[in-house]
Design a protein around this motif. Structure first.
Motif, PDB file in Angstrom:
ATOM      1  N   UNK A  55     -28.565  59.198 120.078  1.00 17.89           N
ATOM      2  CA  UNK A  55     -27.036  59.100 120.145  1.00 17.89           C
ATOM      3  C   UNK A  55     -26.496  57.837 119.348  1.00 17.89           C
ATOM      4  N   UNK A 103     -25.385  59.065 111.547  1.00 16.61           N
ATOM      5  CA  UNK A 103     -24.980  59.861 110.637  1.00 16.61           C
ATOM      6  C   UNK A 103     -24.838  59.211 109.405  1.00 16.61           C
ATOM      7  N   UNK A 157     -19.091  68.042 113.184  1.00 14.18           N
ATOM      8  CA  UNK A 157     -19.366  67.580 111.878  1.00 14.18           C
ATOM      9  C   UNK A 157     -19.812  68.598 110.961  1.00 14.18           C
ATOM     10  N   UNK A 198     -19.919  59.633 114.183  1.00 15.40           N
ATOM     11  CA  UNK A 198     -21.036  58.943 115.040  1.00 15.40           C
ATOM     12  C   UNK A 198     -21.441  60.246 115.605  1.00 15.40           C
ATOM     13  N   UNK A 199     -22.524  60.068 116.408  1.00 15.40           N
ATOM     14  CA  UNK A 199     -23.145  60.997 117.226  1.00 15.40           C
ATOM     15  C   UNK A 199     -22.390  61.167 118.413  1.00 15.40           C
ATOM     16  N   UNK A 245     -30.362  58.570 114.843  1.00 17.42           N
ATOM     17  CA  UNK A 245     -29.211  58.488 115.518  1.00 17.42           C
ATOM     18  C   UNK A 245     -27.900  57.908 114.805  1.00 17.42           C
ATOM     19  N   UNK A 257     -26.336  64.442 109.371  1.00 17.15           N
ATOM     20  CA  UNK A 257     -27.495  63.643 109.558  1.00 17.15           C
ATOM     21  C   UNK A 257     -28.237  63.201 108.220  1.00 17.15           C
ATOM     22  N   UNK A 267     -23.452  65.316 114.061  1.00 14.41           N
ATOM     23  CA  UNK A 267     -22.586  64.283 114.389  1.00 14.41           C
ATOM     24  C   UNK A 267     -21.135  64.798 114.572  1.00 14.41           C
ATOM     25  N   UNK A 268     -20.363  64.133 114.984  1.00 10.39           N
ATOM     26  CA  UNK A 268     -18.677  64.452 115.049  1.00 10.39           C
ATOM     27  C   UNK A 268     -18.182  63.457 114.057  1.00 10.39           C
ATOM     28  N   UNK A 269     -17.009  64.138 113.689  1.00  4.25           N
ATOM     29  CA  UNK A 269     -16.051  63.543 112.604  1.00  4.25           C
ATOM     30  C   UNK A 269     -14.808  63.170 113.330  1.00  4.25           C
ATOM     31  N   UNK A 283     -19.542  64.912 107.050  1.00  3.11           N
ATOM     32  CA  UNK A 283     -20.777  64.178 107.740  1.00  3.11           C
ATOM     33  C   UNK A 283     -21.897  65.099 108.227  1.00  3.11           C
TER      34      UNK A 283
END
Lengths: 255, 255
Positions: B56, B212, A236, A195-196, B210, B196, A212-214, B194
DNA sequence: TAGTGGTCTAGACCACCTC
DNA sequence: AGGTGGTCTAGACCACTAC
């Protein structure tokens, strides 16, 4: 008139030039005012187009410097081997893994007692709000913020393994320490999501827009209980995970 | 003057109200002009703040309708069990998994012969540009675009398993079909990343700003060769992956 | 038709970096 | 000092959705 709005046409044109190598990774893009002339658009329109590229993670921007094409270098984490004691020398898995990759690891660390939040309680099969030990790491590789890791242990574990709740690092690694106290992790359940970042995460990991983060959630099991839950938050753009399943003896075959 | 720019203050305030449930998932936010009054800011500044929340992944926007708090419902994919023939009835793994979750799957499908791109060639240990069979799926769950899946098979495989390159679906599932032709997958190497979405991906998966994508690359091995490489692209807001490692017999223990 | 968000402009001032 | 991006304003017109 035009099918696409002007700021998208601008973004598409620049994106094409980036992937085609006209602006290679690390290169600077023309300034907003130059682009404004080239595309016959107001500065705000140019900014809209550039913001699109930033939010795609393609470029970064910084005040006074300009826009730059992002360069990627990823770190691979093999989650199947991670924490496997037979593969590991002394010390924790992160240090081992990063050092093996020829990089310089570094971390800050803290321990707190904390009532179990809902998601943790569910995974550890304990009551929401019951006591847990939270061991929190903020990790860097070559001084770049890399990941945060929060491990929750159920309160009852500290009776068998008191050093868990003491505020220092455990030199030999917690997995090894627990194994020495007859608490052996025999299995893991991993969950992976993306997700962001939240604003907090963006600050801790120094993440720019468009990255984004993993999220890696690992629940550790002993023979009869759930003994810990670790939530790792990766940048990410810098990390990839790997799993090995079954027989991979063909991996080393030649072409 | 103020430490934070106005559009961030606005975003922070709204974000707080969203996570506190003042605007629950599915709720509509006040209109831009209302927010403009409330925060004493120009419409463009309000839009900047809202764009932050959109990027986000917290809210969505649509013309004529307004801003809406995104609601999340995730589908869990257990990658350890996925494609394990002993867990599976006839048909492909995706159909099985989705149906078991009480959802309605649906997919479009196509087959092409394609020279191997670099990343695939590397994973299959074949020459860049040599012939591969590409089987491509675009998958929906309850008519929502869910994922795309591209599987590359090395060209030599078609001699043993000719139906691979025929344009129709393989009813019993390709894994099962291959196993019936003495090509048994005994192991997998999975990579998860991951980022975008590209504009193409955003279009295929109907992804808004927003959100990913989650990239799952699975390389399948027989006893002595690499026999396929599958790249699955998920909407990150709708999917989570799971892996089971080791002994999880304690999973069913009660509190 | 009224209200919503989407696009675009022209101009102002500020903060940051380099020289 | 001069150039860069960051913030903000005020206003215009368009496109979509609802009633």
């Amino acid at each position: 008139m035009s099918e696409q709005p002007k700021y998208r046409q601008l973004a598409d044109a620049l994106r094409r030039e980036i992937v085609n190598g006209i602006y290679p990774p690390g290169a600077r893009l023309p300034s907003e005012s130059e682009l404004s002339t080239r595309f016959d658009a107001s500065r705000n329109t140019v900014r809209n187009g550039l913001k699109l590229l930033v939010s795609e993670g393609l470029v970064t921007s910084s005040q006074g410097l300009g826009y730059e094409v992002r360069s990627h270098e990823v770190f691979e984490l093999n989650a199947s081997r991670f924490e496997n004691l037979t593969f590991q020398q002394n010390g924790d898995s992160y240090t081992t893994d990063v050092t093996n990759a020829g990089r310089r690891p570094h971390q800050t660390f803290r321990v707190e007692m904390k009532p179990a939040p809902e998601d943790i309680a569910e995974r550890l099969r304990i009551e929401v709000g019951s006591t847990t030990v939270l061991r929190f790491c903020h990790r860097y590789v070559d001084d770049v913020p890399w990941s945060t890791q929060a491990t929750y242990y159920p309160g009852w574990l500290t009776e068998q393994a008191p050093r868990l709740s003491e505020p220092g690092d455990i030199a030999e690694g917690t997995t090894r320490y627990l194994a020495g106290h007859d608490i052996e992790q025999v299995g893991y359940f991993d969950e992976i999501a993306t997700r962001m970042p939240t604003p907090d995460e963006a600050r801790l990991l120094e993440i720019g827009a468009g990255v984004p983060v993993l999220l890696w959630t690992r629940t550790g099991y002993s023979k009869d209980k759930r003994i810990r839950c670790t939530i790792t938050t990766f940048r990410g753009d810098l990390n990839r995970m790997q799993y090995e399943i079954g027989d991979l003896s063909a991996r080393n075959e030649v072409l």
